[in-house]
Design a protein around this motif. Sequence first.
Motif, short mmCIF file in Angstrom:
data_model
loop_
_atom_site.label_atom_id
_atom_site.label_comp_id
_atom_site.label_asym_id
_atom_site.label_seq_id
_atom_site.Cartn_x
_atom_site.Cartn_y
_atom_site.Cartn_z
N ASN A 45 0.90 -1.15 0.03
CA ASN A 45 -0.11 0.16 -0.15
C ASN A 45 1.03 1.09 0.05
O ASN A 45 0.34 2.41 -0.43
CB ASN A 45 -0.89 0.10 1.17
CG ASN A 45 -1.81 -0.90 1.05
OD1 ASN A 45 -2.10 -2.00 1.94
ND2 ASN A 45 -2.84 -0.81 0.06
N VAL B 243 2.21 4.05 -4.43
CA VAL B 243 0.96 5.05 -4.45
C VAL B 243 0.68 5.15 -5.79
O VAL B 243 -0.04 5.78 -6.49
CB VAL B 243 1.19 6.21 -3.99
CG1 VAL B 243 1.31 6.13 -2.30
CG2 VAL B 243 2.44 7.12 -4.28
N GLY C 223 -6.13 11.59 0.58
CA GLY C 223 -4.79 12.10 -0.08
C GLY C 223 -5.57 12.96 -1.34
O GLY C 223 -6.69 13.27 -1.57
N GLN D 61 -5.54 11.94 -4.35
CA GLN D 61 -6.21 10.94 -5.39
C GLN D 61 -7.01 10.01 -4.72
O GLN D 61 -7.00 9.78 -3.44
CB GLN D 61 -4.89 10.26 -6.01
CG GLN D 61 -3.83 11.07 -7.04
CD GLN D 61 -2.85 10.22 -7.29
OE1 GLN D 61 -2.12 9.52 -6.69
NE2 GLN D 61 -2.92 9.88 -8.87
N LYS E 39 -6.41 7.22 -1.78
CA LYS E 39 -4.99 7.52 -1.06
C LYS E 39 -5.30 8.30 0.35
O LYS E 39 -5.98 8.91 0.50
CB LYS E 39 -4.44 8.61 -1.88
CG LYS E 39 -2.60 8.73 -1.49
CD LYS E 39 -2.09 9.80 -2.30
CE LYS E 39 -1.77 9.24 -3.74
NZ LYS E 39 -0.70 10.15 -4.42
N VAL F 38 2.52 8.01 3.14
CA VAL F 38 1.07 8.05 2.28
C VAL F 38 0.98 6.56 1.78
O VAL F 38 2.01 5.98 1.37
CB VAL F 38 1.71 9.20 1.15
CG1 VAL F 38 0.37 8.98 0.09
CG2 VAL F 38 1.96 10.12 1.57
N GLN F 39 0.02 6.20 1.80
CA GLN F 39 -0.50 4.90 1.26
C GLN F 39 -1.66 4.94 0.21
O GLN F 39 -2.42 6.03 0.29
CB GLN F 39 -0.99 3.84 2.43
CG GLN F 39 0.10 3.38 3.25
CD GLN F 39 -0.40 2.47 4.25
OE1 GLN F 39 -1.32 2.61 5.05
NE2 GLN F 39 0.46 1.50 4.53
N ARG F 40 -1.98 3.92 -0.54
CA ARG F 40 -3.01 3.95 -1.49
C ARG F 40 -3.52 2.55 -1.28
O ARG F 40 -2.75 1.52 -1.45
CB ARG F 40 -2.58 4.34 -2.89
CG ARG F 40 -3.61 4.27 -3.73
CD ARG F 40 -3.07 5.08 -5.19
NE ARG F 40 -4.33 4.96 -6.06
CZ ARG F 40 -4.07 5.55 -7.41
NH1 ARG F 40 -2.87 6.04 -7.84
NH2 ARG F 40 -5.00 5.54 -8.21
#
Length: 237
Positions: free
Chosen positions: A104, A107, A164, A166, A169, A192-194
């Motif tokens: 994750n 990103v 985030g 996006q 995110k 930061v993760q997605r």
Amino acid sequence: MAHVYDRLMEDAPYAHWQSYTREMINAYLPGASSILDLGCGTGEITRRLHEDGFRVTGVDLSSDMLTIAQQKSPASIQWLHQDITNLEGLTGYDCVVSYCDVLNYLVDPEQVTQAFANAFEALRPQGLFLFDVHSVEHVEQHLLGQTFAEVYDDVSFIWFCDEGDQPNKVVHDLTFFVQQGATYERFDEQHVQRVYDLQDLKQWLKQTGFNIKQVSADFQTAPHSDGDRLFFVCQKP
């Protein structure tokens, strides 16, 4: 964060990752002896798999994490400072694992597909790729907009989870207070993760060449995809 990571992760379910790995290897590749751990952090899972008798290699992007891993582990474990989207010189492993939502942290879809390709290349034929990711539902329902905090005598933290720039995110803003003698030192980090749709992950795995043996959730070995953490078992032909 590396220097307080183990302190803050004392209650992490490392034994569950360990037993899950054993069960999946016993089910799909009995006799496997070598494991490559991508995003190994301070090596807690890597070390436990070594204790189970596997020959293990831990890879991480953080040199600080690897230093701590090496200090507390047997010399027979190999530690490598590499980016999982750009692995070099790693082939012939029976099993590749990547746990605790490491993927994750990638990103961009291109990074995810590159990590899948690198895992594929690191495996011998019939080798297994085992990994977990946060589910979209978990991030939407339990993380976004939430604040978490823990206070201990020697360390405390405040953790803000925000959306985030996006879709899917999440930005983790963390503030730590760590005891240094009679005072506390503050430091801040942003992670930061997605999260990715299950069907997208399946498509990328198949395009890489993997056969998806099963998807389950929350350390369950029976196939299902309803949970906070999704687990994938993939096999190289």
